[in-house]
Design a protein around this motif. Structure first.
Motif, short mmCIF file in Angstrom:
data_model
loop_
_atom_site.label_atom_id
_atom_site.label_comp_id
_atom_site.label_asym_id
_atom_site.label_seq_id
_atom_site.Cartn_x
_atom_site.Cartn_y
_atom_site.Cartn_z
N LEU A 28 0.97 -1.39 0.05
CA LEU A 28 0.02 -0.12 -0.10
C LEU A 28 0.95 1.17 0.01
O LEU A 28 0.57 2.21 -0.68
CB LEU A 28 -0.90 -0.04 1.18
N LEU A 32 0.51 4.19 -2.69
CA LEU A 32 0.47 5.50 -2.40
C LEU A 32 1.43 6.50 -2.85
O LEU A 32 1.22 7.77 -3.25
CB LEU A 32 0.20 5.83 -0.83
N VAL A 35 1.24 7.29 -6.53
CA VAL A 35 0.04 8.16 -6.69
C VAL A 35 0.65 9.57 -6.46
O VAL A 35 0.30 10.53 -7.09
CB VAL A 35 -1.29 7.83 -5.95
N ILE A 39 0.92 12.85 -8.87
CA ILE A 39 0.36 14.05 -8.77
C ILE A 39 1.33 15.07 -8.70
O ILE A 39 1.22 16.46 -9.29
CB ILE A 39 -0.43 13.90 -7.40
N MET A 42 2.63 15.79 -12.21
CA MET A 42 1.52 16.65 -12.88
C MET A 42 1.59 18.11 -12.61
O MET A 42 1.48 18.87 -13.24
CB MET A 42 0.20 16.04 -12.71
N HIS A 49 -3.44 22.23 -11.10
CA HIS A 49 -4.11 20.69 -11.87
C HIS A 49 -5.61 20.90 -11.34
O HIS A 49 -6.16 20.02 -11.86
CB HIS A 49 -3.50 19.76 -10.96
N PRO A 51 -9.49 23.17 -10.85
CA PRO A 51 -10.31 23.82 -11.55
C PRO A 51 -9.63 25.34 -11.68
O PRO A 51 -10.09 26.36 -12.42
CB PRO A 51 -11.71 23.98 -10.89
N GLY A 52 -8.92 25.64 -10.76
CA GLY A 52 -8.31 27.03 -10.63
C GLY A 52 -7.45 27.46 -11.79
O GLY A 52 -7.06 28.54 -11.98
N HIS A 54 -8.28 27.25 -14.47
CA HIS A 54 -9.13 28.24 -15.56
C HIS A 54 -9.80 29.54 -14.94
O HIS A 54 -10.33 30.29 -15.57
CB HIS A 54 -10.33 27.41 -16.02
N VAL A 55 -9.38 29.60 -13.66
CA VAL A 55 -9.66 30.80 -12.91
C VAL A 55 -8.72 32.22 -12.94
O VAL A 55 -7.64 32.06 -12.66
CB VAL A 55 -9.84 30.62 -11.45
N PRO A 56 -9.28 33.28 -13.42
CA PRO A 56 -8.44 34.47 -13.83
C PRO A 56 -7.79 34.73 -12.42
O PRO A 56 -8.34 34.87 -11.52
CB PRO A 56 -9.42 35.72 -14.45
N GLN A 64 -8.25 32.87 -17.94
CA GLN A 64 -8.72 33.84 -18.83
C GLN A 64 -9.65 34.82 -18.22
O GLN A 64 -10.23 34.43 -17.29
CB GLN A 64 -9.70 32.96 -19.61
N PRO A 67 -15.47 38.17 -19.50
CA PRO A 67 -16.09 39.46 -19.98
C PRO A 67 -16.58 40.17 -19.13
O PRO A 67 -17.23 39.88 -18.17
CB PRO A 67 -16.92 38.86 -21.07
N GLN A 69 -19.32 42.59 -17.62
CA GLN A 69 -20.82 42.40 -17.56
C GLN A 69 -21.48 43.64 -18.25
O GLN A 69 -21.11 44.72 -17.79
CB GLN A 69 -21.37 42.21 -16.36
N TRP B 47 -22.01 23.68 -11.18
CA TRP B 47 -20.86 24.42 -10.55
C TRP B 47 -21.54 25.14 -9.03
O TRP B 47 -20.79 24.79 -7.72
CB TRP B 47 -20.21 25.45 -11.11
N THR B 106 -10.99 27.37 -4.23
CA THR B 106 -10.73 27.39 -5.59
C THR B 106 -12.11 27.19 -6.17
O THR B 106 -12.57 27.76 -7.31
CB THR B 106 -9.78 26.07 -6.23
N THR B 110 -14.17 29.57 -8.75
CA THR B 110 -14.71 28.97 -10.19
C THR B 110 -16.13 29.38 -10.33
O THR B 110 -16.50 29.54 -11.49
CB THR B 110 -14.28 27.56 -10.18
N VAL B 113 -16.43 32.90 -11.48
CA VAL B 113 -16.17 32.98 -12.78
C VAL B 113 -17.29 32.36 -13.79
O VAL B 113 -17.69 32.65 -14.79
CB VAL B 113 -14.79 32.23 -13.20
N LEU B 125 -13.84 25.61 -17.86
CA LEU B 125 -13.78 25.46 -16.63
C LEU B 125 -13.58 23.83 -15.98
O LEU B 125 -13.52 23.34 -15.00
CB LEU B 125 -14.97 26.11 -15.63
N PHE B 130 -10.98 15.85 -10.81
CA PHE B 130 -9.51 15.09 -10.47
C PHE B 130 -9.54 15.05 -9.03
O PHE B 130 -9.51 13.90 -8.50
CB PHE B 130 -8.49 16.07 -11.07
#
Lengths: 72, 167
Positions: A28, A32, A35, A39, A42, A49, A51-52, A54-56, A64, A67, A69, B47, B106, B110, B113, B125, B130
């Motif tokens: 084990l 581990l 793993v 990680i 990566m 790694h 969702p952050g 993709h967060v500006p 990114q 836009p 509002q 989300w 995080t 998200t 966003v 997004l 993961f």
């Protein structure tokens, strides 16, 4: 002690030396460690790694800006 | 720990621990919904639901599971550091809890966003698959360890048992 009971530790015969680490613990541990290594690789190779990435403003070059509002 | 108290603590621990696994599966279903649809409102709803589920279900269950697990270990003869299955379960649960608590901000960012962007930016997004996937694997490993309780005493446990057995 009832051998079917799993809610109490098993009785142990007297041993002069500490028991060796069980094979399942070593197996084990290796799984581990692999793993965690995957990680880390990566994270180092790909930056963020989660969702952050993709967060500006998260520091990731892949972020990114949303836009503006245009509510009227 | 008295038997009645032990059973109460065990009931609480089992409830929150298995509940945590169920909540992670529900969270993953929301993530899959977010990545498998083109509908903007569905992605945003998924989300938002992930954020609510994370903060108000996953985090409380994780912390309670960790605390009740420690209580069970310290209140019974198993101990926290005497047997490998308890020790490994504790560290895996601690790891999963810490990562969850550090990850949720995080998710909140998200969601902010997700409410603002559309089209390709919204699609980019993803679905936050993961972390909960790795978390689910870890929780299932802990569950198996807790059910099977594979034999293996640590050196500390062996020393404690021998010192307790000496007249």
């Amino acid at each position: 002690m009832d051998p079917e009971r799993t809610d109490v530790p098993p009785d142990r015969p007297e041993q002069a030396m500490p028991p060796p680490r069980p094979r399942w613990v070593k197996a084990l541990g290796i799984v581990l460690a692999l793993v965690v290594l995957a990680i880390v690789v990566m994270a180092v190779a790909g930056g963020e790694h989660g969702p952050g990435r993709h967060v500006p403003g998260s520091g990731s070059p892949a972020g990114q800006a949303p836009p503006a509002q245009q509510d009227s | 720990m008295k038997p009645a108290v032990r059973k109460l603590a065990l009931s609480a621990h089992l409830t929150v621990s298995v509940g945590w696994i169920g909540a992670v599966i529900a969270y993953l279903s929301l993530g899959f919904a977010a990545v498998s649809t083109d509908d903007t409102e569905t992605v945003r709803a998924a989300w938002i639901a992930m954020e609510i589920t994370g903060w108000f279900v996953l985090v409380p269950l994780a912390i309670t599971s960790l605390l009740t697990g420690v209580l069970m270990a310290l209140g019974t003869k198993w101990g926290l550091f005497r047997h490998y299955w308890v020790l490994i379960s504790f560290f895996l649960t601690l790891f999963a809890t810490v990562v969850l608590v550090l990850h949720m901000p995080t998710v909140t960012k998200t969601v902010v966003v997700a409410k603002q962007v559309e089209g390709a930016a919204l699609e980019a997004l993803g679905g936050d698959l993961f972390h909960p996937s790795i978390g689910l694997v870890i929780l299932l490993i802990v569950q198996v360890l807790n059910i099977y309780k594979p034999q293996g005493m640590t050196r500390y446990g062996w020393r404690k048992e021998h010192s307790e057995r000496r007249p």
